[in-house]
Design an enzyme around this catalytic site. Structure first.
Site, PDB file in Angstrom:
ATOM      1  N   TYR A  82     -15.681  52.790  -6.297  1.00  0.00           N
ATOM      2  CA  TYR A  82     -16.404  51.365  -6.004  1.00  0.00           C
ATOM      3  C   TYR A  82     -17.230  51.343  -7.356  1.00  0.00           C
ATOM      4  O   TYR A  82     -18.099  51.696  -6.828  1.00  0.00           O
ATOM      5  CB  TYR A  82     -17.035  52.317  -4.746  1.00  0.00           C
ATOM      6  CG  TYR A  82     -17.304  51.143  -3.655  1.00  0.00           C
ATOM      7  CD1 TYR A  82     -17.357  49.848  -4.221  1.00  0.00           C
ATOM      8  CD2 TYR A  82     -18.287  51.308  -2.697  1.00  0.00           C
ATOM      9  CE1 TYR A  82     -17.855  48.975  -3.225  1.00  0.00           C
ATOM     10  CE2 TYR A  82     -19.337  50.557  -1.958  1.00  0.00           C
ATOM     11  CZ  TYR A  82     -18.834  49.446  -2.516  1.00  0.00           C
ATOM     12  OH  TYR A  82     -19.787  48.453  -2.082  1.00  0.00           O
ATOM     13  N   TYR A 127     -29.180  53.334  -8.766  1.00  0.00           N
ATOM     14  CA  TYR A 127     -30.378  54.210  -9.536  1.00  0.00           C
ATOM     15  C   TYR A 127     -30.420  54.715 -10.130  1.00  0.00           C
ATOM     16  O   TYR A 127     -31.466  54.356 -11.254  1.00  0.00           O
ATOM     17  CB  TYR A 127     -31.458  55.037  -8.057  1.00  0.00           C
ATOM     18  CG  TYR A 127     -32.716  54.712  -8.666  1.00  0.00           C
ATOM     19  CD1 TYR A 127     -33.882  53.762  -8.356  1.00  0.00           C
ATOM     20  CD2 TYR A 127     -33.008  56.026  -8.819  1.00  0.00           C
ATOM     21  CE1 TYR A 127     -34.730  53.887  -8.923  1.00  0.00           C
ATOM     22  CE2 TYR A 127     -34.637  56.314  -9.077  1.00  0.00           C
ATOM     23  CZ  TYR A 127     -35.029  54.902  -9.919  1.00  0.00           C
ATOM     24  OH  TYR A 127     -36.763  55.302  -9.551  1.00  0.00           O
ATOM     25  N   THR A 155     -20.678  52.545   1.954  1.00  0.00           N
ATOM     26  CA  THR A 155     -22.196  51.659   2.175  1.00  0.00           C
ATOM     27  C   THR A 155     -22.753  51.146   3.057  1.00  0.00           C
ATOM     28  O   THR A 155     -23.553  51.140   3.823  1.00  0.00           O
ATOM     29  CB  THR A 155     -22.722  51.050   1.157  1.00  0.00           C
ATOM     30  OG1 THR A 155     -21.586  50.207   0.326  1.00  0.00           O
ATOM     31  CG2 THR A 155     -22.439  52.487  -0.456  1.00  0.00           C
ATOM     32  N   THR A 156     -21.371  49.851   3.668  1.00  0.00           N
ATOM     33  CA  THR A 156     -22.205  48.882   4.618  1.00  0.00           C
ATOM     34  C   THR A 156     -22.589  50.540   5.952  1.00  0.00           C
ATOM     35  O   THR A 156     -23.095  50.067   7.309  1.00  0.00           O
ATOM     36  CB  THR A 156     -20.564  48.085   4.880  1.00  0.00           C
ATOM     37  OG1 THR A 156     -20.250  47.654   4.176  1.00  0.00           O
ATOM     38  CG2 THR A 156     -21.358  47.304   6.363  1.00  0.00           C
ATOM     39  N   LYS A 166     -12.266  49.708  -5.475  1.00  0.00           N
ATOM     40  CA  LYS A 166     -12.660  48.642  -4.860  1.00  0.00           C
ATOM     41  C   LYS A 166     -13.598  47.659  -5.779  1.00  0.00           C
ATOM     42  O   LYS A 166     -14.553  48.282  -6.139  1.00  0.00           O
ATOM     43  CB  LYS A 166     -13.734  49.400  -3.330  1.00  0.00           C
ATOM     44  CG  LYS A 166     -14.489  47.868  -2.473  1.00  0.00           C
ATOM     45  CD  LYS A 166     -15.377  48.472  -1.441  1.00  0.00           C
ATOM     46  CE  LYS A 166     -16.040  47.306  -0.722  1.00  0.00           C
ATOM     47  NZ  LYS A 166     -17.161  48.186  -0.291  1.00  0.00           N
ATOM     48  N   ARG A 216     -25.402  46.318  -5.983  1.00  0.00           N
ATOM     49  CA  ARG A 216     -26.056  47.257  -5.029  1.00  0.00           C
ATOM     50  C   ARG A 216     -26.508  48.259  -5.834  1.00  0.00           C
ATOM     51  O   ARG A 216     -27.159  49.612  -6.099  1.00  0.00           O
ATOM     52  CB  ARG A 216     -25.336  47.970  -4.060  1.00  0.00           C
ATOM     53  CG  ARG A 216     -25.091  46.487  -3.431  1.00  0.00           C
ATOM     54  CD  ARG A 216     -26.089  46.622  -1.744  1.00  0.00           C
ATOM     55  NE  ARG A 216     -25.863  45.554  -0.950  1.00  0.00           N
ATOM     56  CZ  ARG A 216     -25.916  44.781  -0.097  1.00  0.00           C
ATOM     57  NH1 ARG A 216     -27.632  45.824  -0.138  1.00  0.00           N
ATOM     58  NH2 ARG A 216     -25.295  44.413   0.733  1.00  0.00           N
ATOM     59  N   ILE A 221     -11.758  45.305   0.770  1.00  0.00           N
ATOM     60  CA  ILE A 221     -12.424  46.136   1.745  1.00  0.00           C
ATOM     61  C   ILE A 221     -13.493  44.967   2.063  1.00  0.00           C
ATOM     62  O   ILE A 221     -13.994  44.761   1.105  1.00  0.00           O
ATOM     63  CB  ILE A 221     -13.092  47.386   1.550  1.00  0.00           C
ATOM     64  CG1 ILE A 221     -11.597  48.517   0.927  1.00  0.00           C
ATOM     65  CG2 ILE A 221     -13.550  48.049   1.945  1.00  0.00           C
ATOM     66  CD1 ILE A 221     -11.859  49.373  -0.442  1.00  0.00           C
TER      67      ILE A 221
END
Length: 225
Positions: free
Chosen positions: A139, A113, A50-51, A167, A144, A209
């Site tokens: 993850y 979402y 996502t980063t 994660k 988020r 991470i």
């Protein structure tokens, strides 16, 4: 579940995806970033997590960046592919496209979402795992995604052979202990929260991470060692 701890431990960078002023992938800078992390002692690279702009890259761009990262790394550092999506079918497509890419495994985020139920999360990750032999890392980042995968669901998923770890990015340190107790000692837990990463490792997490790792790579590597 088969343990993959040597591949998924220590200081792991959630690598940014560099772009030029026109929004094109900057592969020359990507090469420099990979060399920077190898020199700094980073243990593994997450490509297009996502980063790394996973939510804004097209599937084609996503796969291209990951394949190029593997190529540029030349086997010197494991590459973990970010293959998560809020559509199960899309996550499966990306996972299948990377089957022979040389990645060490895949990192797949809880669908954002959609706000799936715990059973929905289980079925989502089960379907992805069943489409590939690649090791899968879950993850969980409710800040988020809007959804929180509970330790009991993680434990159910840990029974699937190629789901090898998670994660965990809630920042709640009690999660580390709970997942270890429910999923077993061989299930890999990686902190996804820089602020509590050190404390997570003290509680049994195998590594972090990290976003901070993009800048403070040597310091993160030393801390994890």
């Amino acid at each position: 579940m088969t343990t993959q701890k040597p591949l998924f431990s220590g200081s792991i960078v959630a690598l940014v995806t560099p772009m030029d002023n026109h929004g094109n992938i900057d592969f020359e800078t990507l090469k420099k970033l990979i060399e920077f992390h190898i020199d700094a002692g980073t243990n593994s690279i997450v490509s297009v997590g996502t980063t790394g702009e996973s939510a804004t890259l097209s599937i084609e761009e996503n796969v291209k960046v990951i394949e190029k990262t593997v190529e540029l790394a030349k086997g010197r550092i494991p590459i973990i592919a970010g293959t998560g999506a809020n559509a199960t079918s899309e996550a499966i497509v990306m996972t299948k496209l990377l089957r022979d890419s040389g990645v060490a495994g895949c990192l797949s985020v809880v669908p954002y979402y959609n706000k799936p139920t715990q059973e929905g999360m289980f079925q989502h990750f089960k379907a992805i795992a069943e489409c590939t032999d690649l090791p899968q890392l879950l993850y969980n980042v409710p800040g988020r995604t809007g959804s929180d995968m509970k330790p009991e669901t993680v434990a159910r998923l840990s029974q699937i052979e190629n789901i090898v770890g998670i994660k965990e990015a809630t920042g709640d340190l009690t999660r580390i202990t709970a997942i270890k107790e429910l999923a077993g000692k061989d299930f890999i837990v990686l902190s996804g929260d820089d602020a509590t990463g050190l404390e997570a490792m003290k509680l049994g997490a195998e590594g972090v991470i990290s976003v901070t790792n993009n800048l403070a790579a040597k310091d993160m590597a030393e801390m994890c060692r």
